[in-house]
Enzyme design. Structure first.
Site, PDB file in Angstrom:
ATOM      1  CG  HIS A  53      -5.280 -13.085 128.220  1.00 32.64           C
ATOM      2  ND1 HIS A  53      -5.511 -12.223 129.282  1.00 32.64           N
ATOM      3  CD2 HIS A  53      -4.198 -13.823 128.570  1.00 32.64           C
ATOM      4  CE1 HIS A  53      -4.621 -12.441 130.231  1.00 32.64           C
ATOM      5  NE2 HIS A  53      -3.806 -13.395 129.827  1.00 32.64           N
ATOM      6  CD  GLU A  96       1.216 -17.527 130.946  1.00 32.40           C
ATOM      7  OE1 GLU A  96       2.208 -18.067 130.391  1.00 32.40           O
ATOM      8  OE2 GLU A  96       0.995 -16.299 130.922  1.00 32.40           O
TER       9      GLU A  96
END
Length: 218
Positions: free
Chosen positions: A17, A90
């Site tokens: 990201h 994550e």
């Protein structure tokens, strides 16, 4: 006689990201849902433009905002709608989430020593161990590869997830120090054929402005 291949290679583009303010502050995000900053938005658009000619037919993404927004920008350039894959979130950093690395070290010295030493069983007091995360991430990666034999796909995900995948593909231990970069909006290519995995390129940043962050500890 010409031999006809019985298996087809799946090409997988992995994109971290774009940058967030917490990346810039070296603050541990984990599964706290932080959005992109202005630099991260530009990085996401640049990644999409770079991948326009890559032949990507499907786009997947972690459903956390920083990855999902990156995937939407990439999808806008590729003409694809991202599909959420929560398994690519994550790592859950438990009591470390929301702290800077320095704060985590000061507030939780024993835990930080286990984290820094890559103790694969340490779970941040009800967070997630490397062993648990490895099973979550690699299981989904194998599933997506099997779903797209002979095709090229992209997955937008996180630094900790990329750390797991790099080790999985190369056959390296979870405990060894990191010897590769994981820059924000970096582009990484792996391939899978007949259950065999290979790393093609890693940490590409030619599409980005100089200074893409890799704020993760080794």
């Amino acid at each position: 006689m010409v031999e006809i291949p019985t298996t087809r290679t799946t090409q997988i583009c992995l994109v971290r990201h774009g940058e967030t303010e917490w990346n810039a502050e070296r603050r541990i995000q984990g599964q706290i849902d932080i959005g992109l900053n202005e630099t991260g938005v530009r990085q996401a658009i640049a990644a999409g433009r770079w991948l326009k000619s890559a032949g990507i037919v499907a786009l997947y993404s972690s459903d956390l905002k920083r990855a999902w927004t990156t995937a939407q920008s990439i999808g806008a350039e590729l003409g694809l709608v991202p599909t959420p894959v929560p398994e690519m979130r994550e790592r859950r950093y438990g009591v470390f989430e929301g702290l800077t690395y320095d704060e985590a070290k000061a507030n939780h010295p024993e835990g930080y020593a286990a984290f820094e030493g890559r103790n694969a069983d340490y779970d941040f007091e009800k967070g997630e161990s490397l062993h648990v995360m490895f099973a979550r991430v690699t299981g989904k990666l194998k599933e997506l590869a099997a779903r797209h034999p002979g095709e090229t796909i992209a997955i937008v995900l996180h630094g900790g997830v990329l750390d797991i995948i790099n080790r999985f593909v190369r056959g390296n231990s979870l405990e060894t120090p990191r010897d590769f970069l994981i820059p924000n909006a970096g582009i990484n290519w792996i391939a899978a054929v007949d259950g065999q995995w290979s790393l093609q390129t890693w940490g590409e940043t030619d599409h980005l402005e100089p200074g893409a962050l890799d704020e993760l500890p080794a």
